[in-house]
Design a protein around this motif. Structure first.
Motif, short mmCIF file in Angstrom:
data_model
loop_
_atom_site.label_atom_id
_atom_site.label_comp_id
_atom_site.label_asym_id
_atom_site.label_seq_id
_atom_site.Cartn_x
_atom_site.Cartn_y
_atom_site.Cartn_z
N GLU A 1 51.23 29.19 35.37
CA GLU A 1 50.11 29.21 36.30
C GLU A 1 50.25 28.09 37.33
OE1 GLU A 1 46.96 30.98 32.98
OE2 GLU A 1 46.84 28.88 33.61
N ARG B 1 43.18 33.12 38.95
CA ARG B 1 41.93 33.42 39.65
C ARG B 1 40.72 33.20 38.75
NH1 ARG B 1 44.46 38.40 43.05
NH2 ARG B 1 44.51 37.34 45.06
N GLN B 2 40.86 33.57 37.49
CA GLN B 2 39.76 33.36 36.54
C GLN B 2 39.44 31.87 36.43
OE1 GLN B 2 40.85 35.21 32.86
NE2 GLN B 2 40.65 37.30 33.65
N LYS B 3 40.47 31.05 36.31
CA LYS B 3 40.26 29.61 36.13
C LYS B 3 39.73 28.94 37.40
CE LYS B 3 43.59 29.04 32.37
NZ LYS B 3 44.80 28.34 31.87
N GLY C 1 37.80 30.57 39.54
CA GLY C 1 36.59 31.27 39.96
C GLY C 1 36.79 32.00 41.27
N ASP C 2 37.97 32.57 41.45
CA ASP C 2 38.37 33.19 42.71
C ASP C 2 38.24 34.71 42.60
OD1 ASP C 2 39.19 32.87 45.33
OD2 ASP C 2 41.32 32.93 44.86
N ASP C 3 37.36 35.30 43.38
CA ASP C 3 37.12 36.75 43.35
C ASP C 3 38.25 37.45 44.11
OD1 ASP C 3 36.26 39.35 43.53
OD2 ASP C 3 34.34 38.88 44.49
N GLY D 1 46.18 36.71 37.89
CA GLY D 1 44.87 37.07 37.37
C GLY D 1 44.25 35.93 36.58
N HIS D 2 45.03 35.29 35.72
CA HIS D 2 44.53 34.15 34.95
C HIS D 2 44.18 32.97 35.87
CE1 HIS D 2 46.74 35.65 31.07
NE2 HIS D 2 45.62 36.30 31.31
#
Length: 232
Positions: A160, A204-206, A208-210, A201-202
């Motif tokens: 990441e 973006r989750q961390k 907080g990115d839509d 994808g991971h």
């Protein structure tokens, strides 16, 4: 702009396109050079040493990707491809071949000027450390492999971090899937795009990115990703 006028070489066989670009670029303070074919463009690039090339791929004497390959033998001048070829395959080939960005015709002059400004921002000199890239509340410390969001450290896996750091080294520029896979996973994994999708994808989750309305990581569909220079 600084006191030194930046120069842009436009290589395009369409005289009307060259005229339109010349008027628009000169109005924004740039000095413009023009070439109507590939060989003339290579000669001008070597002699005038412009700060940026705007390159059409469909030239009368050679393909633009061939020109790009010759140019990259001894020059790292930023290149913005401006082409009617809109297919993802053409974009990937041009970007992997050394282009820094790609805009399709017909184009918005406001978008093109914005991309020109991004490419003309000089990176740190090779003798300096990579430093920290800031994108609004996101800070990527390339010296210490640390990522902060809103002043708090974000824990990332090695992959990441490597993906985010590679995007951060080219802020505002498209980095292709193949480039990311080759540099991070190795040359035997350039077709394993699912690895990259999972990691992004991971990330973006961390962060907080839509993905539908990203603040940080923008997907260039079928091509790759870019990290915004500034958060919206």
């Amino acid at each position: 702009m600084s006191g030194v006028q930046q120069s842009i070489l436009v290589i395009d066989d369409e005289a009307q396109i060259r005229k339109f670009l010349r008027i628009s670029l000169v109005a924004h303070g740039y000095r413009v050079l023009e070439a109507g074919c590939g060989r003339e463009g290579l000669t001008l690039a070597a002699e005038a040493r412009p700060d940026l090339l705007v390159l059409d791929l469909g030239l009368p004497d050679m393909d633009g990707k061939e020109l790009l390959a010759e140019l990259r033998r001894d020059s790292q001048v930023p290149v913005l491809v401006l082409s009617v070829r809109a297919g993802d395959g053409e974009k990937v080939l041009a970007l992997d071949g050394g282009a820094n960005d790609y805009v399709t015709k017909p184009f918005s002059i406001r978008e093109l000027l914005a991309r020109v400004r991004v490419l003309l921002r000089r990176p740190a000199s090779p003798g300096q450390g990579p430093g920290t890239l800031n994108c609004g509340p996101l800070a990527v410390d390339l010296d210490n492999r640390r990522v902060d969001l809103d002043g708090r450290e974000i824990a990332l896996t090695r992959k990441e971090y490597d993906v985010l750091a590679m995007l951060a080294r080219h802020p505002g520029r498209i980095v292709t899937q193949q480039q990311l896979l080759r540099d991070i996973w190795g040359p035997t994994h350039v077709e394993d795009s699912h690895y990259l999708r999972v990691v992004v994808g991971h990330l973006r989750q961390k962060l907080g990115d839509d993905p539908a309305d990203p603040r940080f990581i923008v997907t260039e569909a079928g091509i790759g990703y870019r990290l915004r220079e500034q958060a919206p």
